[in-house]
Design a protein around this motif. Sequence first.
Motif, PDB file in Angstrom:
ATOM      1  N   LEU A 167      50.728  36.402  57.944  1.00 52.50           N
ATOM      2  CA  LEU A 167      51.353  35.615  56.936  1.00 52.50           C
ATOM      3  C   LEU A 167      51.169  36.211  55.422  1.00 52.50           C
ATOM      4  CD1 LEU A 167      51.008  32.008  58.120  1.00 52.50           C
ATOM      5  CD2 LEU A 167      53.131  33.435  58.282  1.00 52.50           C
ATOM      6  N   LEU A 168      49.606  36.368  55.316  1.00 57.83           N
ATOM      7  CA  LEU A 168      49.253  36.991  54.030  1.00 57.83           C
ATOM      8  C   LEU A 168      50.067  38.292  54.173  1.00 57.83           C
ATOM      9  CD1 LEU A 168      45.483  35.905  54.165  1.00 57.83           C
ATOM     10  CD2 LEU A 168      46.970  35.390  52.498  1.00 57.83           C
ATOM     11  N   GLN A 169      50.010  39.170  54.906  1.00 55.34           N
ATOM     12  CA  GLN A 169      50.857  40.368  54.696  1.00 55.34           C
ATOM     13  C   GLN A 169      52.195  40.284  54.507  1.00 55.34           C
ATOM     14  OE1 GLN A 169      48.621  43.023  54.588  1.00 55.34           O
ATOM     15  NE2 GLN A 169      47.429  41.051  55.003  1.00 55.34           N
ATOM     16  N   GLN A 170      53.036  39.260  55.145  1.00 60.21           N
ATOM     17  CA  GLN A 170      54.430  38.871  54.642  1.00 60.21           C
ATOM     18  C   GLN A 170      54.565  38.363  53.272  1.00 60.21           C
ATOM     19  OE1 GLN A 170      55.863  36.902  58.862  1.00 60.21           O
ATOM     20  NE2 GLN A 170      55.793  35.856  57.225  1.00 60.21           N
ATOM     21  N   GLY A 171      53.451  37.772  52.566  1.00 55.85           N
ATOM     22  CA  GLY A 171      53.616  37.387  51.463  1.00 55.85           C
ATOM     23  C   GLY A 171      53.285  38.614  50.494  1.00 55.85           C
ATOM     24  N   ILE A 172      52.542  39.458  50.648  1.00 59.19           N
ATOM     25  CA  ILE A 172      52.216  40.765  49.955  1.00 59.19           C
ATOM     26  C   ILE A 172      53.550  41.389  49.795  1.00 59.19           C
ATOM     27  CG2 ILE A 172      50.878  42.775  49.645  1.00 59.19           C
ATOM     28  CD1 ILE A 172      48.422  41.234  51.008  1.00 59.19           C
ATOM     29  N   ASP A 173      54.072  41.443  51.254  1.00 57.93           N
ATOM     30  CA  ASP A 173      55.393  42.588  51.178  1.00 57.93           C
ATOM     31  C   ASP A 173      56.402  41.922  50.334  1.00 57.93           C
ATOM     32  OD1 ASP A 173      54.453  44.525  52.853  1.00 57.93           O
ATOM     33  OD2 ASP A 173      55.199  43.478  54.807  1.00 57.93           O
ATOM     34  N   LYS A 174      56.528  40.524  50.465  1.00 58.70           N
ATOM     35  CA  LYS A 174      57.654  39.911  49.843  1.00 58.70           C
ATOM     36  C   LYS A 174      57.637  39.942  48.376  1.00 58.70           C
ATOM     37  CE  LYS A 174      60.416  35.769  49.561  1.00 58.70           C
ATOM     38  NZ  LYS A 174      60.691  34.341  50.042  1.00 58.70           N
ATOM     39  N   MET A 175      56.289  39.730  47.659  1.00 60.78           N
ATOM     40  CA  MET A 175      56.132  39.719  46.429  1.00 60.78           C
ATOM     41  C   MET A 175      55.806  41.207  45.695  1.00 60.78           C
ATOM     42  SD  MET A 175      55.856  36.976  45.475  1.00 60.78           S
ATOM     43  CE  MET A 175      55.432  36.974  44.000  1.00 60.78           C
ATOM     44  N   GLY A 176      55.732  42.366  46.766  1.00 60.06           N
ATOM     45  CA  GLY A 176      55.634  43.636  46.468  1.00 60.06           C
ATOM     46  C   GLY A 176      54.436  44.130  45.837  1.00 60.06           C
ATOM     47  N   TYR A 177      53.272  43.556  46.265  1.00 61.73           N
ATOM     48  CA  TYR A 177      52.123  43.744  45.345  1.00 61.73           C
ATOM     49  C   TYR A 177      51.337  45.217  46.303  1.00 61.73           C
ATOM     50  CZ  TYR A 177      52.050  39.018  43.770  1.00 61.73           C
ATOM     51  OH  TYR A 177      52.337  37.890  43.157  1.00 61.73           O
ATOM     52  N   ARG A 178      50.882  46.067  45.360  1.00 63.74           N
ATOM     53  CA  ARG A 178      49.992  47.232  45.901  1.00 63.74           C
ATOM     54  C   ARG A 178      49.004  46.719  47.168  1.00 63.74           C
ATOM     55  NH1 ARG A 178      45.207  47.469  43.094  1.00 63.74           N
ATOM     56  NH2 ARG A 178      45.564  46.134  40.941  1.00 63.74           N
ATOM     57  N   ARG A 179      48.640  47.303  48.045  1.00 63.68           N
ATOM     58  CA  ARG A 179      47.534  47.057  48.929  1.00 63.68           C
ATOM     59  C   ARG A 179      46.248  47.958  48.493  1.00 63.68           C
ATOM     60  NH1 ARG A 179      51.963  45.817  52.186  1.00 63.68           N
ATOM     61  NH2 ARG A 179      51.383  43.939  53.761  1.00 63.68           N
ATOM     62  N   GLU A 180      46.675  49.039  47.918  1.00 62.11           N
ATOM     63  CA  GLU A 180      45.502  50.026  47.483  1.00 62.11           C
ATOM     64  C   GLU A 180      44.815  49.533  46.076  1.00 62.11           C
ATOM     65  OE1 GLU A 180      49.119  51.539  45.313  1.00 62.11           O
ATOM     66  OE2 GLU A 180      48.641  50.619  47.355  1.00 62.11           O
ATOM     67  N   LEU A 181      43.649  49.731  46.459  1.00 62.60           N
ATOM     68  CA  LEU A 181      42.727  49.262  45.082  1.00 62.60           C
ATOM     69  C   LEU A 181      43.181  50.031  43.997  1.00 62.60           C
ATOM     70  CD1 LEU A 181      39.149  49.253  46.971  1.00 62.60           C
ATOM     71  CD2 LEU A 181      40.238  47.201  45.719  1.00 62.60           C
ATOM     72  N   LYS A 182      42.953  49.337  42.619  1.00 58.35           N
ATOM     73  CA  LYS A 182      43.497  50.179  41.640  1.00 58.35           C
ATOM     74  C   LYS A 182      42.745  51.276  41.155  1.00 58.35           C
ATOM     75  CE  LYS A 182      40.357  47.258  38.621  1.00 58.35           C
ATOM     76  NZ  LYS A 182      40.551  45.928  37.567  1.00 58.35           N
ATOM     77  N   GLU A 183      43.268  52.067  40.563  1.00 56.14           N
ATOM     78  CA  GLU A 183      42.816  53.547  40.194  1.00 56.14           C
ATOM     79  C   GLU A 183      41.461  53.242  39.356  1.00 56.14           C
ATOM     80  OE1 GLU A 183      43.999  57.802  38.314  1.00 56.14           O
ATOM     81  OE2 GLU A 183      45.540  56.171  38.498  1.00 56.14           O
ATOM     82  N   GLY A 184      40.312  53.817  39.816  1.00 59.26           N
ATOM     83  CA  GLY A 184      39.085  53.785  39.185  1.00 59.26           C
ATOM     84  C   GLY A 184      38.195  52.806  39.658  1.00 59.26           C
ATOM     85  N   TYR A 185      38.556  51.974  40.674  1.00 55.34           N
ATOM     86  CA  TYR A 185      37.695  50.670  41.127  1.00 55.34           C
ATOM     87  C   TYR A 185      36.698  51.507  41.783  1.00 55.34           C
ATOM     88  CZ  TYR A 185      36.381  46.397  43.021  1.00 55.34           C
ATOM     89  OH  TYR A 185      35.604  45.226  43.442  1.00 55.34           O
ATOM     90  N   GLU A 186      35.318  50.932  41.594  1.00 54.85           N
ATOM     91  CA  GLU A 186      34.367  51.472  42.163  1.00 54.85           C
ATOM     92  C   GLU A 186      33.515  50.454  42.754  1.00 54.85           C
ATOM     93  OE1 GLU A 186      32.366  53.869  39.116  1.00 54.85           O
ATOM     94  OE2 GLU A 186      33.712  55.517  39.365  1.00 54.85           O
ATOM     95  N   GLY A 187      33.906  49.242  42.598  1.00 54.65           N
ATOM     96  CA  GLY A 187      33.216  48.133  43.514  1.00 54.65           C
ATOM     97  C   GLY A 187      32.689  47.110  42.402  1.00 54.65           C
ATOM     98  N   HIS A 188      32.294  45.978  42.813  1.00 50.87           N
ATOM     99  CA  HIS A 188      31.630  45.040  42.163  1.00 50.87           C
ATOM    100  C   HIS A 188      30.178  44.914  42.049  1.00 50.87           C
ATOM    101  CE1 HIS A 188      30.629  41.130  40.167  1.00 50.87           C
ATOM    102  NE2 HIS A 188      31.832  40.757  40.278  1.00 50.87           N
ATOM    103  N   TYR A 189      29.366  45.070  43.161  1.00 50.24           N
ATOM    104  CA  TYR A 189      28.099  44.681  43.205  1.00 50.24           C
ATOM    105  C   TYR A 189      27.053  46.247  43.366  1.00 50.24           C
ATOM    106  CZ  TYR A 189      28.868  39.865  44.014  1.00 50.24           C
ATOM    107  OH  TYR A 189      29.729  38.717  44.244  1.00 50.24           O
ATOM    108  N   VAL A 190      26.178  46.231  43.294  1.00 56.21           N
ATOM    109  CA  VAL A 190      25.187  47.283  43.441  1.00 56.21           C
ATOM    110  C   VAL A 190      24.237  46.867  44.768  1.00 56.21           C
ATOM    111  CG1 VAL A 190      23.246  48.861  42.741  1.00 56.21           C
ATOM    112  CG2 VAL A 190      24.967  47.972  41.043  1.00 56.21           C
ATOM    113  N   PHE A 191      24.033  47.674  45.685  1.00 56.51           N
ATOM    114  CA  PHE A 191      23.236  47.308  46.779  1.00 56.51           C
ATOM    115  C   PHE A 191      21.953  47.934  47.082  1.00 56.51           C
ATOM    116  CE2 PHE A 191      27.534  45.905  47.718  1.00 56.51           C
ATOM    117  CZ  PHE A 191      27.344  44.634  48.205  1.00 56.51           C
TER     118      PHE A 191
END
Length: 352
Positions: A167-191
Amino acid sequence: HMKKKILAAAAALLLGICPLSVQAAETETMVKSYLTGLDVPESIGRVRPVAVMLNNIREGCPQSGIASAGVVYEAPVEGDITRLMGIFEDYGDLERIGSVRSCRDYYIFYANEFDAIYAHYGQSAFALPYFEQHLIDNLNGVKLGSTCYFRSSDRVAPHNAYTTYELLQQGIDKMGYRRELKEGYEGHYVFAEEGTENTLPGGQTADEVHFDNYTNNHPWFVYDPETKKYSRFQFGGPQIDELTGEQLTCDNILVQYSDVTTYEGTAYKKIDTITDGNGNSGGMGKYITRGKAIDIRWQKDSPWGITHYITMDNQEVKLNPGVTWVEIVQDDRITDITYWDKNGRQESAAQE
């Protein structure tokens, strides 16, 4: 995943299929998850996660699917109840996720830190402008209805709205949202680096941590030195996932002391995600892991930026790989958090 692979191999043997062919079919490049720091398939760890608003009052518990969230936020909402936001990347096999509740504006900023698609069922008036201006990709149950959500028969509204991966994928398709992470995204946390762990040797004892600042559910965490994880409790007993029947656990707890007021003339909370109550950048908090706790600072460069957690010697906090809970604590209720050792001795959170 390992359990599934064993079952798949057993089924393959019964059908006369070589287990190696099953394994080969499942072979995929592994990457470090941005949410947990654990190894996950690239198809899971390099696509946008979803951040789902989850009910957290008695009538809405236990939640379904929450054990699969890599990160969980807990923050106060009106009436001193809390609402949870689970951030999911590996959720394809969940029968249902929820129950899903409405948005509060500050959660938008937390969700955006992970480049997540934000799933909610309605919103407060103070959140609406952010959606009208398309400032975050969101899946709103009020607008999308059965495209993205369903009502279960085992609970009463508004505690019975759920979603699934499909259902979430259906919603993403309907809204036309990108599935790939935004360019340059390197994560939130340091592990912590591979093969090491952060044991906080100079930290205060935190075998149990009680969050009595949340006056409705009174949650607490108990550390298990054998598993090196914290078990989560609330409403007087273990907090479980309805799908598994098992108690929720986590590896890290980040406590973020925040300025919390209310919007004038309403009961809705107004939580400052950028500055403290005096207008200074960021604020104080705690990092809790492996039965210890240390003081930290948090800072955020802009409303849409990432919150960084900094040790008192000015190093970025290194989380242990695994699940992280982020506790947003009203900064005039810090002393309501207590830390206990194995012998039942306790002390207040305030050490600064």
